[in-house]
Design a protein around this motif. Structure first.
Motif, PDB file in Angstrom:
ATOM      1  N   ASN A 450       0.837  -1.188   0.000  1.00  0.00           N
ATOM      2  CA  ASN A 450       0.000   0.000   0.000  1.00  0.00           C
ATOM      3  C   ASN A 450       0.880   1.249   0.000  1.00  0.00           C
ATOM      4  O   ASN A 450       1.984   1.240   0.538  1.00  0.00           O
ATOM      5  CB  ASN A 450      -0.905   0.032   1.226  1.00  0.00           C
ATOM      6  CG  ASN A 450      -2.100  -0.888   1.098  1.00  0.00           C
ATOM      7  OD1 ASN A 450      -2.445  -1.325  -0.001  1.00  0.00           O
ATOM      8  ND2 ASN A 450      -2.749  -1.182   2.196  1.00  0.00           N
ATOM      9  N   PRO A 451       0.396   2.350  -0.550  1.00  0.00           N
ATOM     10  CA  PRO A 451       1.162   3.593  -0.483  1.00  0.00           C
ATOM     11  C   PRO A 451       1.091   4.219   0.904  1.00  0.00           C
ATOM     12  O   PRO A 451       0.264   3.833   1.738  1.00  0.00           O
ATOM     13  CB  PRO A 451       0.461   4.481  -1.518  1.00  0.00           C
ATOM     14  CG  PRO A 451      -0.946   3.990  -1.532  1.00  0.00           C
ATOM     15  CD  PRO A 451      -0.858   2.500  -1.301  1.00  0.00           C
ATOM     16  N   ASN A 452       1.948   5.183   1.148  1.00  0.00           N
ATOM     17  CA  ASN A 452       1.842   6.010   2.345  1.00  0.00           C
ATOM     18  C   ASN A 452       0.753   7.053   2.109  1.00  0.00           C
ATOM     19  O   ASN A 452       0.829   7.831   1.154  1.00  0.00           O
ATOM     20  CB  ASN A 452       3.163   6.734   2.629  1.00  0.00           C
ATOM     21  CG  ASN A 452       4.209   5.813   3.211  1.00  0.00           C
ATOM     22  OD1 ASN A 452       3.931   5.042   4.121  1.00  0.00           O
ATOM     23  ND2 ASN A 452       5.424   5.897   2.688  1.00  0.00           N
ATOM     24  N   ILE A 453      -0.250   7.072   2.976  1.00  0.00           N
ATOM     25  CA  ILE A 453      -1.360   8.007   2.848  1.00  0.00           C
ATOM     26  C   ILE A 453      -1.361   8.902   4.076  1.00  0.00           C
ATOM     27  O   ILE A 453      -1.563   8.439   5.197  1.00  0.00           O
ATOM     28  CB  ILE A 453      -2.703   7.254   2.735  1.00  0.00           C
ATOM     29  CG1 ILE A 453      -2.704   6.349   1.501  1.00  0.00           C
ATOM     30  CG2 ILE A 453      -3.865   8.238   2.692  1.00  0.00           C
ATOM     31  CD1 ILE A 453      -3.860   5.368   1.462  1.00  0.00           C
ATOM     32  N   ASP A 454      -1.105  10.190   3.848  1.00  0.00           N
ATOM     33  CA  ASP A 454      -1.100  11.154   4.948  1.00  0.00           C
ATOM     34  C   ASP A 454      -2.098  12.261   4.615  1.00  0.00           C
ATOM     35  O   ASP A 454      -1.754  13.266   3.997  1.00  0.00           O
ATOM     36  CB  ASP A 454       0.292  11.754   5.152  1.00  0.00           C
ATOM     37  CG  ASP A 454       0.332  12.686   6.367  1.00  0.00           C
ATOM     38  OD1 ASP A 454      -0.678  12.743   7.107  1.00  0.00           O
ATOM     39  OD2 ASP A 454       1.366  13.358   6.564  1.00  0.00           O
TER      40      ASP A 454
END
Length: 578
Positions: A450-454
């Motif tokens: 999964n991507p980094n989601i901020d």
């Protein structure tokens, strides 16, 4: 029993009634050429392009499978949002100004992983947003074809409107008839009448929020509306369980051109070639992830992962989402209680007539919009939805599955009322035009990560102040109207007990703790920044993005309607270039 445990009841009733429309096995066509599409909006685009000309050969690659019978039942939305078999499950980075009562202080969110994408699992609210949202899009894009006047025909194109305002004189001006997507009301909205009556008492306008002014059966997914119910064009090839891992490019005249994609399916890696274009419709998380893995994104970020840079663009840098908070509960009848209302009789009624408790998404019963003092420019920036859902024993568990809220905190807060199956209403309030902006970046070069989601929820102080204004408006509506006349839940939210109950600081504490994602993520491939007004990726030939990620700002409304509009407009843009 709870909504999750009610699944067996529904399935058994389906079998007894003999009405389960189980999906047929798909025929996989191995010949391919033409366009590649991925994800939810891609269902609209793929079908429109295929039907435009029999000479168009379209391949749609979908990482998931087909929707199940349960995906067609609106009341199953609580359960369907977080099933690994049919959803991408994401957790944000740790949030500091929000999500304090969530598992790990991280926002939980999901996206549909099946044909039809998130339209197969969402809460089925058809809300376009405010007309001024689209006028601002046009400014962002530098192209007036994206203003409200010019996108309205695309909203109307897909719509077969049979809603509550179909008889109004202005209906034909704002709504379409005969489109592929049925838009209608449900007969099961517990508590909607007194909610609207209270609003009228307070002087709020009651009307069609998809009409001139906003302030005031079976699930129809894009897979069902645009594909299965419209003849399944034979020049559209669908490959399910095909996970696209890379877009391939070659240099043509000193400029990169997308030539096809590489994907994994049944433990095999394959590459397909596109004669015309590659269209990416993998959503606000999936599309930027795929572009970055392929070398399209912020150069510094790609170089840190040793990914060769194809094009330096701000992919993933404009994440917008509606951050919610919970107002209530208000112990008011009627409401939906799964232990009482999800029965064999209810399932039979739904299967035979398409009505009743199972035909409504989670007790949804009323929607409203407000303009807060911090709205800039001054048009509605808050949306609230009434969910008439009882305090039943399994509610904490179901809310944990829905939003990642900690079950121990909820059990403490709801005790002893949820043990007593107490009727209640919850109001979900969200910042419709948030000023906080987040990012989506790669965690690694592994396409399975999964991507980094901020999302940076509520980092801008105006977002909290807008929610505070809406919070107080809702409390006033319930407590100071004859129609509702119900005080807010008497127990303080855990973590806010030391603040004066119902003070502004107490409400700010509630917002900080009970907040997170409303699943309305947009903006990571924004118009004017990553794609041009024709949805072509800037500086690259043969590549478009057509999904919610191209919205430069999230509209003040649920995003399904606007996403379908984008798909309709994008289809016409592609067809015009053929």
């Amino acid at each position: 029993m709870g909504l999750v445990d009610g699944l067996n009841t529904v399935l058994n009733a389906c079998q007894l009634a003999g009405r389960c429309p189980l999906p047929a096995s798909a025929v996989i066509v191995t010949a391919y050429s033409g366009n590649q599409l991925l994800g939810g909006a891609g269902m609209v685009v793929a079908t429109r392009i295929a039907n435009a000309s029999s000479s168009n050969r379209v391949l749609l690659l979908e990482a998931g499978g087909e929707p199940s019978i349960l995906n067609g039942i609106p009341s199953m939305d609580f359960f369907l949002l977080n099933q690994q078999a049919n959803t991408w499950i994401y957790n944000s980075t740790v949030q500091n100004k929000s999500c304090q009562s969530c598992d790990g202080k991280r926002a939980l969110t999901t996206r549909g992983k099946m044909l039809g994408g998130s339209t197969s699992i969402n809460f089925m609210m058809y809300v376009r947003g405010n007309k001024e949202d689209f006028n601002r899009w046009a400014t962002d894009a530098g192209d007036n074809s994206w203003n409200y006047e010019n996108v309205l025909p695309y909203f109307k194109k897909s719509e077969d409107y049979n809603g509550a305002f179909a008889g109004d004189a202005s209906s034909s001006q704002y709504h379409g008839k005969g489109g592929l997507l049925n838009v209608a009301t449900t007969d099961y909205m517990p508590g909607a009448d007194d909610f609207l009556a209270a609003a009228a008492e307070k002087g709020y306008t009651i009307g069609d929020y998809n009409g001139e002014n906003q302030e005031d059966g079976w699930r129809e997914s894009t897979y069902r509306a645009f594909y299965t119910d419209t003849g399944k064009p034979n020049n559209l090839c669908i490959k399910k369980y095909a996970h696209v891992t890379k877009i391939n490019f070659r240099n043509v005249g000193g400029k990169p051109r997308a030539t096809g994609v590489t994907y994994q399916r049944h433990n095999l890696t394959r590459t397909v070639t596109a004669r015309k274009e590659v269209i990416v419709s993998a959503g606000t998380f999936g599309s930027p992830k795929l572009l970055q893995l392929s070398g399209v994104g912020p150069a510094r970020h790609l170089q840190s992962l040793k990914i060769p840079v194809v094009k330096d663009l701000p992919v993933g840098q404009n994440l917008n989402d509606h951050a919610y908070t919970i107002v209530g509960p208000f112990m008011k009848t009627p409401s939906l209680n799964p232990n009482r209302d999800v029965t064999v009789q209810a399932a039979t009624q739904f299967l035979l007539s398409g009505n009743g408790a199972l035909a409504a998404p989670a007790g949804l019963a009323g929607c409203a919009f407000f303009t807060s003092p911090v709205a800039e420019p001054a048009y509605p920036d808050l949306q609230v939805v009434q969910f008439s859902v009882a305090l039943y024993p399994e509610l904490s568990r179901d809310l944990n599955r829905l939003w990642g809220l900690r079950t121990d905190i909820l059990d403490n807060w709801f005790d002893p009322y949820q043990k007593q199956n107490t009727d209640a209403r919850f109001l979900v309030l969200w910042a419709g035009r948030p000023k906080s902006v987040g990012t989506v970046t790669l965690k690694s070069t592994n396409p399975n990560d999964n991507p980094n989601i901020d999302p940076q929820y509520l980092v801008h102080p105006d977002d909290t102040e807008a929610l505070l204004f809406g919070f107080k408006k809702i409390v006033d509506l319930f407590e100071n109207s004859n129609a509702l006349n119900t005080t807010i839940f008497p127990k303080p939210v855990p973590g806010c007990e030391n603040l004066t109950f119902k003070s502004d600081d107490y409400y700010r504490c509630v917002i900080k703790n009970l907040s997170g994602s409303l699943y309305h993520h947009v903006g990571t491939n924004a118009l004017g920044k990553v794609v041009d007004s024709k949805l072509k990726v800037k500086g690259i030939d043969g590549l478009r993005v057509i999904d919610a990620s191209i919205m430069p700002r999230v509209p003040n409304g649920n995003t399904q309607a606007a996403t379908i509009m984008i798909a309709e407009k994008g289809s016409d843009l592609i067809i015009a270039d053929m």
